[in-house]
Design a protein around this motif. Sequence first.
Motif, PDB file in Angstrom:
ATOM      1  N   ASN A  87     -13.044 -19.378 -33.913  1.00 32.82           N
ATOM      2  CA  ASN A  87     -13.220 -18.041 -34.446  1.00 32.82           C
ATOM      3  C   ASN A  87     -13.709 -17.102 -33.354  1.00 32.82           C
ATOM      4  N   LYS A  88     -12.799 -16.313 -32.810  1.00 33.06           N
ATOM      5  CA  LYS A  88     -13.165 -15.377 -31.753  1.00 33.06           C
ATOM      6  C   LYS A  88     -13.941 -14.181 -32.273  1.00 33.06           C
ATOM      7  N   GLU A  89     -13.885 -13.945 -33.593  1.00 30.45           N
ATOM      8  CA  GLU A  89     -14.577 -12.797 -34.172  1.00 30.45           C
ATOM      9  C   GLU A  89     -16.075 -13.048 -34.344  1.00 30.45           C
ATOM     10  N   ASN A  90     -16.494 -14.309 -34.421  1.00 31.27           N
ATOM     11  CA  ASN A  90     -17.896 -14.590 -34.696  1.00 31.27           C
ATOM     12  C   ASN A  90     -18.390 -15.797 -33.910  1.00 31.27           C
ATOM     13  N   PRO A  91     -18.493 -15.679 -32.590  1.00 29.14           N
ATOM     14  CA  PRO A  91     -18.974 -16.791 -31.775  1.00 29.14           C
ATOM     15  C   PRO A  91     -20.418 -17.166 -32.129  1.00 29.14           C
ATOM     16  N   HIS A  92     -20.800 -18.379 -31.756  1.00 26.98           N
ATOM     17  CA  HIS A  92     -22.146 -18.872 -32.037  1.00 26.98           C
ATOM     18  C   HIS A  92     -22.801 -19.370 -30.748  1.00 26.98           C
ATOM     19  N   LEU A  93     -24.127 -19.352 -30.754  1.00 27.42           N
ATOM     20  CA  LEU A  93     -24.930 -19.792 -29.615  1.00 27.42           C
ATOM     21  C   LEU A  93     -26.113 -20.574 -30.177  1.00 27.42           C
ATOM     22  N   SER A  94     -26.387 -21.739 -29.589  1.00 26.73           N
ATOM     23  CA  SER A  94     -27.457 -22.602 -30.103  1.00 26.73           C
ATOM     24  C   SER A  94     -28.728 -22.499 -29.279  1.00 26.73           C
ATOM     25  N   THR A  95     -29.869 -22.563 -29.991  1.00 26.47           N
ATOM     26  CA  THR A  95     -31.178 -22.668 -29.354  1.00 26.47           C
ATOM     27  C   THR A  95     -31.998 -23.704 -30.112  1.00 26.47           C
ATOM     28  N   SER A  96     -32.970 -24.293 -29.431  1.00 25.84           N
ATOM     29  CA  SER A  96     -33.892 -25.204 -30.102  1.00 25.84           C
ATOM     30  C   SER A  96     -35.253 -25.115 -29.435  1.00 25.84           C
ATOM     31  N   LYS A  97     -36.265 -24.790 -30.218  1.00 25.58           N
ATOM     32  CA  LYS A  97     -37.632 -24.735 -29.692  1.00 25.58           C
ATOM     33  C   LYS A  97     -38.216 -26.123 -29.503  1.00 25.58           C
ATOM     34  N   ILE A  98     -37.981 -27.021 -30.469  1.00 28.62           N
ATOM     35  CA  ILE A  98     -38.636 -28.334 -30.432  1.00 28.62           C
ATOM     36  C   ILE A  98     -37.705 -29.474 -30.019  1.00 28.62           C
ATOM     37  N   GLY A  99     -36.409 -29.164 -29.858  1.00 30.64           N
ATOM     38  CA  GLY A  99     -35.426 -30.191 -29.541  1.00 30.64           C
ATOM     39  C   GLY A  99     -34.791 -30.738 -30.811  1.00 30.64           C
ATOM     40  N   CYS A 100     -33.643 -31.364 -30.642  1.00 29.19           N
ATOM     41  CA  CYS A 100     -32.941 -31.921 -31.795  1.00 29.19           C
ATOM     42  C   CYS A 100     -31.860 -32.892 -31.326  1.00 29.19           C
ATOM     43  N   THR A 101     -31.348 -33.655 -32.281  1.00 25.08           N
ATOM     44  CA  THR A 101     -30.195 -34.516 -32.062  1.00 25.08           C
ATOM     45  C   THR A 101     -29.134 -34.108 -33.070  1.00 25.08           C
ATOM     46  N   LEU A 102     -27.919 -33.875 -32.577  1.00 25.96           N
ATOM     47  CA  LEU A 102     -26.822 -33.413 -33.406  1.00 25.96           C
ATOM     48  C   LEU A 102     -25.648 -34.377 -33.316  1.00 25.96           C
ATOM     49  N   PHE A 103     -24.951 -34.561 -34.424  1.00 23.50           N
ATOM     50  CA  PHE A 103     -23.688 -35.284 -34.462  1.00 23.50           C
ATOM     51  C   PHE A 103     -22.618 -34.223 -34.641  1.00 23.50           C
ATOM     52  N   ILE A 104     -21.683 -34.126 -33.684  1.00 23.33           N
ATOM     53  CA  ILE A 104     -20.718 -33.034 -33.666  1.00 23.33           C
ATOM     54  C   ILE A 104     -19.296 -33.587 -33.611  1.00 23.33           C
ATOM     55  N   VAL A 105     -18.451 -33.058 -34.479  1.00 25.23           N
ATOM     56  CA  VAL A 105     -17.036 -33.407 -34.486  1.00 25.23           C
ATOM     57  C   VAL A 105     -16.246 -32.124 -34.273  1.00 25.23           C
ATOM     58  N   ASP A 106     -15.306 -32.135 -33.336  1.00 26.45           N
ATOM     59  CA  ASP A 106     -14.430 -30.990 -33.151  1.00 26.45           C
ATOM     60  C   ASP A 106     -13.063 -31.455 -32.676  1.00 26.45           C
ATOM     61  N   GLY A 107     -12.118 -30.558 -32.722  1.00 24.58           N
ATOM     62  CA  GLY A 107     -10.760 -30.887 -32.322  1.00 24.58           C
ATOM     63  C   GLY A 107      -9.753 -29.909 -32.895  1.00 24.58           C
ATOM     64  N   GLU A 108      -8.484 -30.223 -32.691  1.00 24.43           N
ATOM     65  CA  GLU A 108      -7.402 -29.320 -33.079  1.00 24.43           C
ATOM     66  C   GLU A 108      -7.349 -29.024 -34.567  1.00 24.43           C
ATOM     67  N   PHE A 109      -7.883 -29.905 -35.398  1.00 31.94           N
ATOM     68  CA  PHE A 109      -7.837 -29.683 -36.845  1.00 31.94           C
ATOM     69  C   PHE A 109      -8.650 -28.458 -37.271  1.00 31.94           C
ATOM     70  N   LEU A 110      -9.470 -27.903 -36.384  1.00 28.52           N
ATOM     71  CA  LEU A 110     -10.311 -26.751 -36.717  1.00 28.52           C
ATOM     72  C   LEU A 110      -9.707 -25.429 -36.268  1.00 28.52           C
ATOM     73  N   LYS A 111      -8.490 -25.443 -35.787  1.00 29.89           N
ATOM     74  CA  LYS A 111      -7.847 -24.179 -35.343  1.00 29.89           C
ATOM     75  C   LYS A 111      -7.379 -23.393 -36.523  1.00 29.89           C
TER      76      LYS A 111
END
Length: 111
Positions: A87-111
């Motif tokens: 989504n070029k109209e609404n980019p996102h940026l991540s921050t974390s004050k205390i730290g975190c662990t994330l499980f992330i899935v991405d790929g062509e199916f999200l276009k």
Amino acid sequence: MIPFESTDWLHIPAEEHRGETGIATWRTVQYDKLRVRMVEYSANYRADHWCEKGHVVYCVKGEFMSHLKDGSTHLLTKGMSYQTTDNKENPHLSTSKIGCTLFIVDGEFLK
């Protein structure tokens, strides 16, 4: 096709990606059109770019803030997720004050 496969994330090599502040450590399993990652943000992490890619993100532990270009912010804590397509109209940026662990899935199916 993705074969049945279990993943021991501790045996996946870690790559460090420096943010504007802090470090993101990625452990990545790459398939043809799909990427699966376990990502750890250090305390005081701030990404160094606005991301326009789609993701399915699940917070395993800690907490992080997803900032959208429209000025809104979304706090995700342990057990929460977000989903977004490319989504070029609404980019996102991540921050974390205390730290975190994330499980992330991405790929062509999200276009």
